[in-house]
Design a protein around this motif. Structure first.
Motif, PDB file in Angstrom:
ATOM      1  N   HIS A   1       0.718   0.981 -17.106  1.00  0.00           N
ATOM      2  CA  HIS A   1      -0.120  -0.107 -16.772  1.00  0.00           C
ATOM      3  C   HIS A   1      -1.127   0.035 -15.726  1.00  0.00           C
ATOM      4  CE1 HIS A   1      -1.360  -4.199 -16.955  1.00  0.00           C
ATOM      5  NE2 HIS A   1      -1.582  -4.239 -15.692  1.00  0.00           N
ATOM      6  N   VAL A   2      -0.758   0.771 -14.606  1.00  0.00           N
ATOM      7  CA  VAL A   2      -1.816   1.242 -13.700  1.00  0.00           C
ATOM      8  C   VAL A   2      -2.314   2.737 -14.045  1.00  0.00           C
ATOM      9  CG1 VAL A   2      -2.117   1.846 -11.207  1.00  0.00           C
ATOM     10  CG2 VAL A   2      -1.085  -0.287 -11.964  1.00  0.00           C
ATOM     11  N   ALA A   3      -3.406   3.045 -14.124  1.00  0.00           N
ATOM     12  CA  ALA A   3      -3.627   4.310 -14.555  1.00  0.00           C
ATOM     13  C   ALA A   3      -3.502   5.563 -13.534  1.00  0.00           C
ATOM     14  CB  ALA A   3      -5.011   4.627 -15.275  1.00  0.00           C
ATOM     15  N   GLY A   4      -3.768   4.927 -12.176  1.00  0.00           N
ATOM     16  CA  GLY A   4      -3.741   5.793 -11.074  1.00  0.00           C
ATOM     17  C   GLY A   4      -3.807   5.009  -9.602  1.00  0.00           C
ATOM     18  N   ALA A   5      -3.390   5.617  -8.746  1.00  0.00           N
ATOM     19  CA  ALA A   5      -3.480   4.989  -7.368  1.00  0.00           C
ATOM     20  C   ALA A   5      -3.795   6.102  -6.321  1.00  0.00           C
ATOM     21  CB  ALA A   5      -2.236   4.431  -7.112  1.00  0.00           C
ATOM     22  N   ALA A   6      -4.575   5.926  -5.352  1.00  0.00           N
ATOM     23  CA  ALA A   6      -5.066   6.742  -4.216  1.00  0.00           C
ATOM     24  C   ALA A   6      -4.821   6.095  -3.102  1.00  0.00           C
ATOM     25  CB  ALA A   6      -6.564   7.138  -4.455  1.00  0.00           C
ATOM     26  N   LEU A   7      -3.836   6.802  -2.197  1.00  0.00           N
ATOM     27  CA  LEU A   7      -3.345   6.179  -0.938  1.00  0.00           C
ATOM     28  C   LEU A   7      -3.618   6.806   0.028  1.00  0.00           C
ATOM     29  CD1 LEU A   7       0.260   4.996  -2.553  1.00  0.00           C
ATOM     30  CD2 LEU A   7      -1.995   3.756  -2.203  1.00  0.00           C
ATOM     31  N   ASP A   8      -4.193   6.233   1.111  1.00  0.00           N
ATOM     32  CA  ASP A   8      -4.154   6.948   2.514  1.00  0.00           C
ATOM     33  C   ASP A   8      -3.444   6.570   3.462  1.00  0.00           C
ATOM     34  OD1 ASP A   8      -5.730   8.888   4.058  1.00  0.00           O
ATOM     35  OD2 ASP A   8      -6.539   6.955   5.210  1.00  0.00           O
ATOM     36  N   VAL A   9      -2.805   5.331   3.094  1.00  0.00           N
ATOM     37  CA  VAL A   9      -2.155   4.634   4.055  1.00  0.00           C
ATOM     38  C   VAL A   9      -0.739   4.120   3.421  1.00  0.00           C
ATOM     39  CG1 VAL A   9      -3.649   3.619   5.762  1.00  0.00           C
ATOM     40  CG2 VAL A   9      -2.899   2.459   3.624  1.00  0.00           C
ATOM     41  N   PHE A  10       0.461   4.164   4.324  1.00  0.00           N
ATOM     42  CA  PHE A  10       1.554   3.882   3.896  1.00  0.00           C
ATOM     43  C   PHE A  10       2.491   2.878   4.675  1.00  0.00           C
ATOM     44  CE2 PHE A  10       0.298   7.939   2.231  1.00  0.00           C
ATOM     45  CZ  PHE A  10       0.750   7.939   0.939  1.00  0.00           C
ATOM     46  N   GLU A  11       3.374   2.113   4.036  1.00  0.00           N
ATOM     47  CA  GLU A  11       3.949   1.219   4.972  1.00  0.00           C
ATOM     48  C   GLU A  11       4.855   1.683   6.034  1.00  0.00           C
ATOM     49  OE1 GLU A  11       6.835  -2.903   3.946  1.00  0.00           O
ATOM     50  OE2 GLU A  11       6.553  -1.457   2.466  1.00  0.00           O
ATOM     51  N   ILE A  12       5.460   2.986   5.997  1.00  0.00           N
ATOM     52  CA  ILE A  12       5.898   3.507   6.850  1.00  0.00           C
ATOM     53  C   ILE A  12       5.159   4.913   6.993  1.00  0.00           C
ATOM     54  CG2 ILE A  12       8.127   4.502   7.766  1.00  0.00           C
ATOM     55  CD1 ILE A  12       9.727   2.563   6.117  1.00  0.00           C
ATOM     56  N   GLU A  13       4.732   5.217   8.163  1.00  0.00           N
ATOM     57  CA  GLU A  13       4.110   6.404   8.409  1.00  0.00           C
ATOM     58  C   GLU A  13       4.689   6.908   9.754  1.00  0.00           C
ATOM     59  OE1 GLU A  13      -0.029   5.887   8.756  1.00  0.00           O
ATOM     60  OE2 GLU A  13      -0.341   5.125   6.883  1.00  0.00           O
TER      61      GLU A  13
ATOM     62  N   THR B   1       6.730  11.351   5.506  1.00  0.00           N
ATOM     63  CA  THR B   1       7.036  12.987   5.116  1.00  0.00           C
ATOM     64  C   THR B   1       7.718  13.075   3.771  1.00  0.00           C
ATOM     65  OG1 THR B   1       9.026  12.587   6.377  1.00  0.00           O
ATOM     66  CG2 THR B   1       7.112  13.506   7.455  1.00  0.00           C
ATOM     67  N   ALA B   2       8.251  11.841   3.270  1.00  0.00           N
ATOM     68  CA  ALA B   2       8.865  11.641   1.866  1.00  0.00           C
ATOM     69  C   ALA B   2       8.640  10.317   1.273  1.00  0.00           C
ATOM     70  CB  ALA B   2      10.514  11.881   2.095  1.00  0.00           C
ATOM     71  N   HIS B   3       8.364  10.290   0.149  1.00  0.00           N
ATOM     72  CA  HIS B   3       8.046   8.785  -0.412  1.00  0.00           C
ATOM     73  C   HIS B   3       8.066   9.155  -2.138  1.00  0.00           C
ATOM     74  CE1 HIS B   3       5.553   5.238  -1.411  1.00  0.00           C
ATOM     75  NE2 HIS B   3       5.569   5.090  -0.292  1.00  0.00           N
ATOM     76  N   PRO B   4       8.621   7.793  -2.752  1.00  0.00           N
ATOM     77  CA  PRO B   4       8.926   7.601  -3.999  1.00  0.00           C
ATOM     78  C   PRO B   4       7.578   8.134  -4.809  1.00  0.00           C
ATOM     79  CG  PRO B   4       9.723   5.853  -3.032  1.00  0.00           C
ATOM     80  CD  PRO B   4       9.104   6.637  -1.883  1.00  0.00           C
ATOM     81  N   LEU B   5       6.358   8.004  -4.392  1.00  0.00           N
ATOM     82  CA  LEU B   5       5.252   8.097  -4.898  1.00  0.00           C
ATOM     83  C   LEU B   5       4.796   9.687  -4.752  1.00  0.00           C
ATOM     84  CD1 LEU B   5       3.165   4.789  -4.146  1.00  0.00           C
ATOM     85  CD2 LEU B   5       4.220   5.513  -6.637  1.00  0.00           C
TER      86      LEU B   5
END
Length: 527
Positions: free
Chosen positions: A250-262, A265-269
């Motif tokens: 449904h979403v073709a792509g995402a670009a993330l510079d920030v994350f909920e926890i920073e 170093t490991a992330h599902p995405l």
């Protein structure tokens, strides 16, 4: 000689500025990561200059017996316990405009990377695969770019989007129609933005109202094939919901510079073929680092050497000479602005501030900044007395000041009138001999009420039984009424009730008040 500690990596420019201004400075760029060592030596310093690595907790502040000012090179102060700093008399400064262009450019770069699958194509080519047919991109020209938050950074992104021949739409409660026209964008409601946008980019602070603004319900409102960019704050997107939408296509792509926890170093995405990820690089350019370093060093030096205050989140910009007389009116102006801001739910077109009597001869620039700070803070929590006028201007909010001699019963009076697309709402107040600000008029109805941390505002018809039924609801909810203030136009006409209570008001109790037949509006307020 004042002494400043720099506990994060800053440009050498900052060190030299401190020295040139006569401030002793220790540059220990890795100290912020060592909580115990920071705790051990923080008591030796008058100032602390940081970026994001140093966590200024209540424990650190308790040990900082000499500390007078914290300077954050950047806009976000998530790593500083501002209430604890305020309680200890420590000023917290930031540099709200030093990295705006850099962050906006990073968002545009991420949009290009998504559109043309540049990271994946780069990795594939370096591996010698030459997969020309695999990476079919999309053009930006003629696509609809949806911007959530059209303030300083968002407006720069909007201008760049218009330059790319995109159709730019924006959601921002503070964006006036006139400012939208100036930017060349179409102002829309959030659901319409979700429905129409091909690309969505976030440029709003993280507040209670914006947290999880993109969740599964929002994602389902978006068109299939949408691409999402977040260079603002982690926590704006429910990351698990985004992953599900990416996995389903449904979403073709995402670009993330920030994350909920920073740091993340490991992330599902991480590793997802349709996700571009960068490690919070929005402000990471040579120019931006120089700008924020120069600004924070200058601001801290001016305060430590001259007592001047700029870009402070927890202190108004007032000179030492005028402070004793002006401070209570600054507090009044900010609380009047907060009162109006908490009750305003549509776009603000203008603010008229009338100064009557003695207050008209004071530093009304500081008072106007204080009023704007209160007005904007419900949605822009990082706003301060320096940035508020610029933020209002960016959003096309016209500010009018009127000064006149006293015309009523009060020697000094401030009246705020908020002008929206639907109505005008006025509130007036004064400072009594005890130095406490008070509201004396709301929407032309006279009453007298002190501000309290927790209040309930009700507009109603002046009919028998209202007070008893209202008090019964609040009492049944276990909430104690501290003060009860009433005003009305005439018997049986429009009336206002402003009540101070001990503690937060439960949602169920507020809904019960709204359900009373004579009640037109009821809202919980916090000051």
């Amino acid at each position: 000689m004042p002494r400043v500690l720099i506990s994060d990596k800053l440009s050498p420019t900052a060190v030299q500025i401190f020295k040139d201004r006569g401030v002793e400075v220790d540059y220990l760029p890795d100290l912020g990561k060592d909580k115990d060592k920071l705790l051990e030596i923080i008591g030796n310093y008058d100032g602390l200059a940081i970026r994001s690595a140093t966590k200024v907790t209540e424990k650190i502040l308790a040990a900082a017996t000499r500390l007078r000012v914290i300077g954050r090179a950047g806009i976000g102060v998530d790593n500083v316990d501002v209430p604890a700093a305020t309680a200890r008399g420590v000023i917290v400064m930031n540099t709200p405009f030093g990295n705006s262009i850099t962050t906006a450019e990073h968002a545009v770069a991420m949009m290009f990377a998504l559109a043309r699958q540049i990271p994946e194509a780069n990795a594939s080519t370096h591996e010698g695969k030459w997969e020309k047919n695999r990476f079919m991109g999309v053009e930006l020209t003629s696509k609809t770019l949806g911007i959530i938050g059209c303030g300083n950074i968002g407006s720069i992104v909007a201008e760049r989007g218009v330059g790319l021949r995109m159709h730019v739409i924006a959601f921002d409660p503070f964006l006036s129609p006139e400012r939208a026209i100036d930017l060349g964008v179409e102002k829309v409601e959030l659901d319409e933005l979700f429905r129409r946008a091909d690309f969505i980019t976030l440029h709003t602070p993280l507040t209670d109202k914006t947290r999880n603004i993109i969740d599964i319900s929002a994602l389902l409102k978006m068109k299939k094939g949408v691409r999402i960019i977040n260079c603002a704050r982690g926590g704006l997107i429910v990351e698990a919901d985004l992953k599900a939408a990416l996995d389903s296509g449904h979403v073709a792509g995402a670009a993330l510079d920030v994350f909920e926890i920073e740091p993340a170093t490991a992330h599902p995405l991480f590793g997802h073929p349709n996700v571009v990820a960068t490690p919070h690089l929005g402000a990471s350019t040579t120019e931006a680092q120089e700008n924020v370093a120069l600004q924070v060093a200058e601001q801290m030096s001016d305060y430590l050497m001259k007592g001047a205050v700029q870009n402070a989140l927890n202190m108004p910009s007032i000179s030492a000479e005028e402070a004793p007389r002006l401070t209570p009116f600054v507090k009044l102006a900010e609380q009047l602005g907060s009162f109006a801001g908490q009750l305003t739910e549509t776009a603000i077109k203008g603010l008229r501030i009338e100064y009557e009597g003695d207050v008209a001869e004071m530093n009304t620039r500081a008072l106007t900044s204080a009023a704007l700070t209160g007005l904007l803070r419900p949605l822009l929590q990082t706003v301060n007395m320096v940035s508020a006028p610029a933020m209002a201007k960016e959003r096309g909010i016209a500010v009018e000041e009127v000064r006149r001699e006293a015309v009523g019963n009060h020697e000094a009076l401030i009246r705020l009138t908020v002008i929206t697309e639907r109505q005008e709402r006025g509130v007036a107040g004064t400072v009594f001999a005890d130095g406490k600000p008070r509201i004396v008029e709301i929407k032309g109805i006279g009453l007298e009420a002190e501000f309290a941390p927790s209040m309930i505002y009700v507009t109603n018809e002046d009919k028998p039984g209202f007070i008893g039924r209202f008090a019964g609801i609040i009492g049944d909810a276990g909430i104690n009424i501290a003060t009860f203030n009433l005003g009305r136009l005439a018997a049986g006409a429009d009336a206002i009730c402003l009540v101070a209570v001990d503690g937060a008001v439960p949602d169920a109790a507020l809904e019960a008040v709204k359900a009373l037949p004579m009640v037109r509006q009821a809202k919980a307020l916090a000051f």
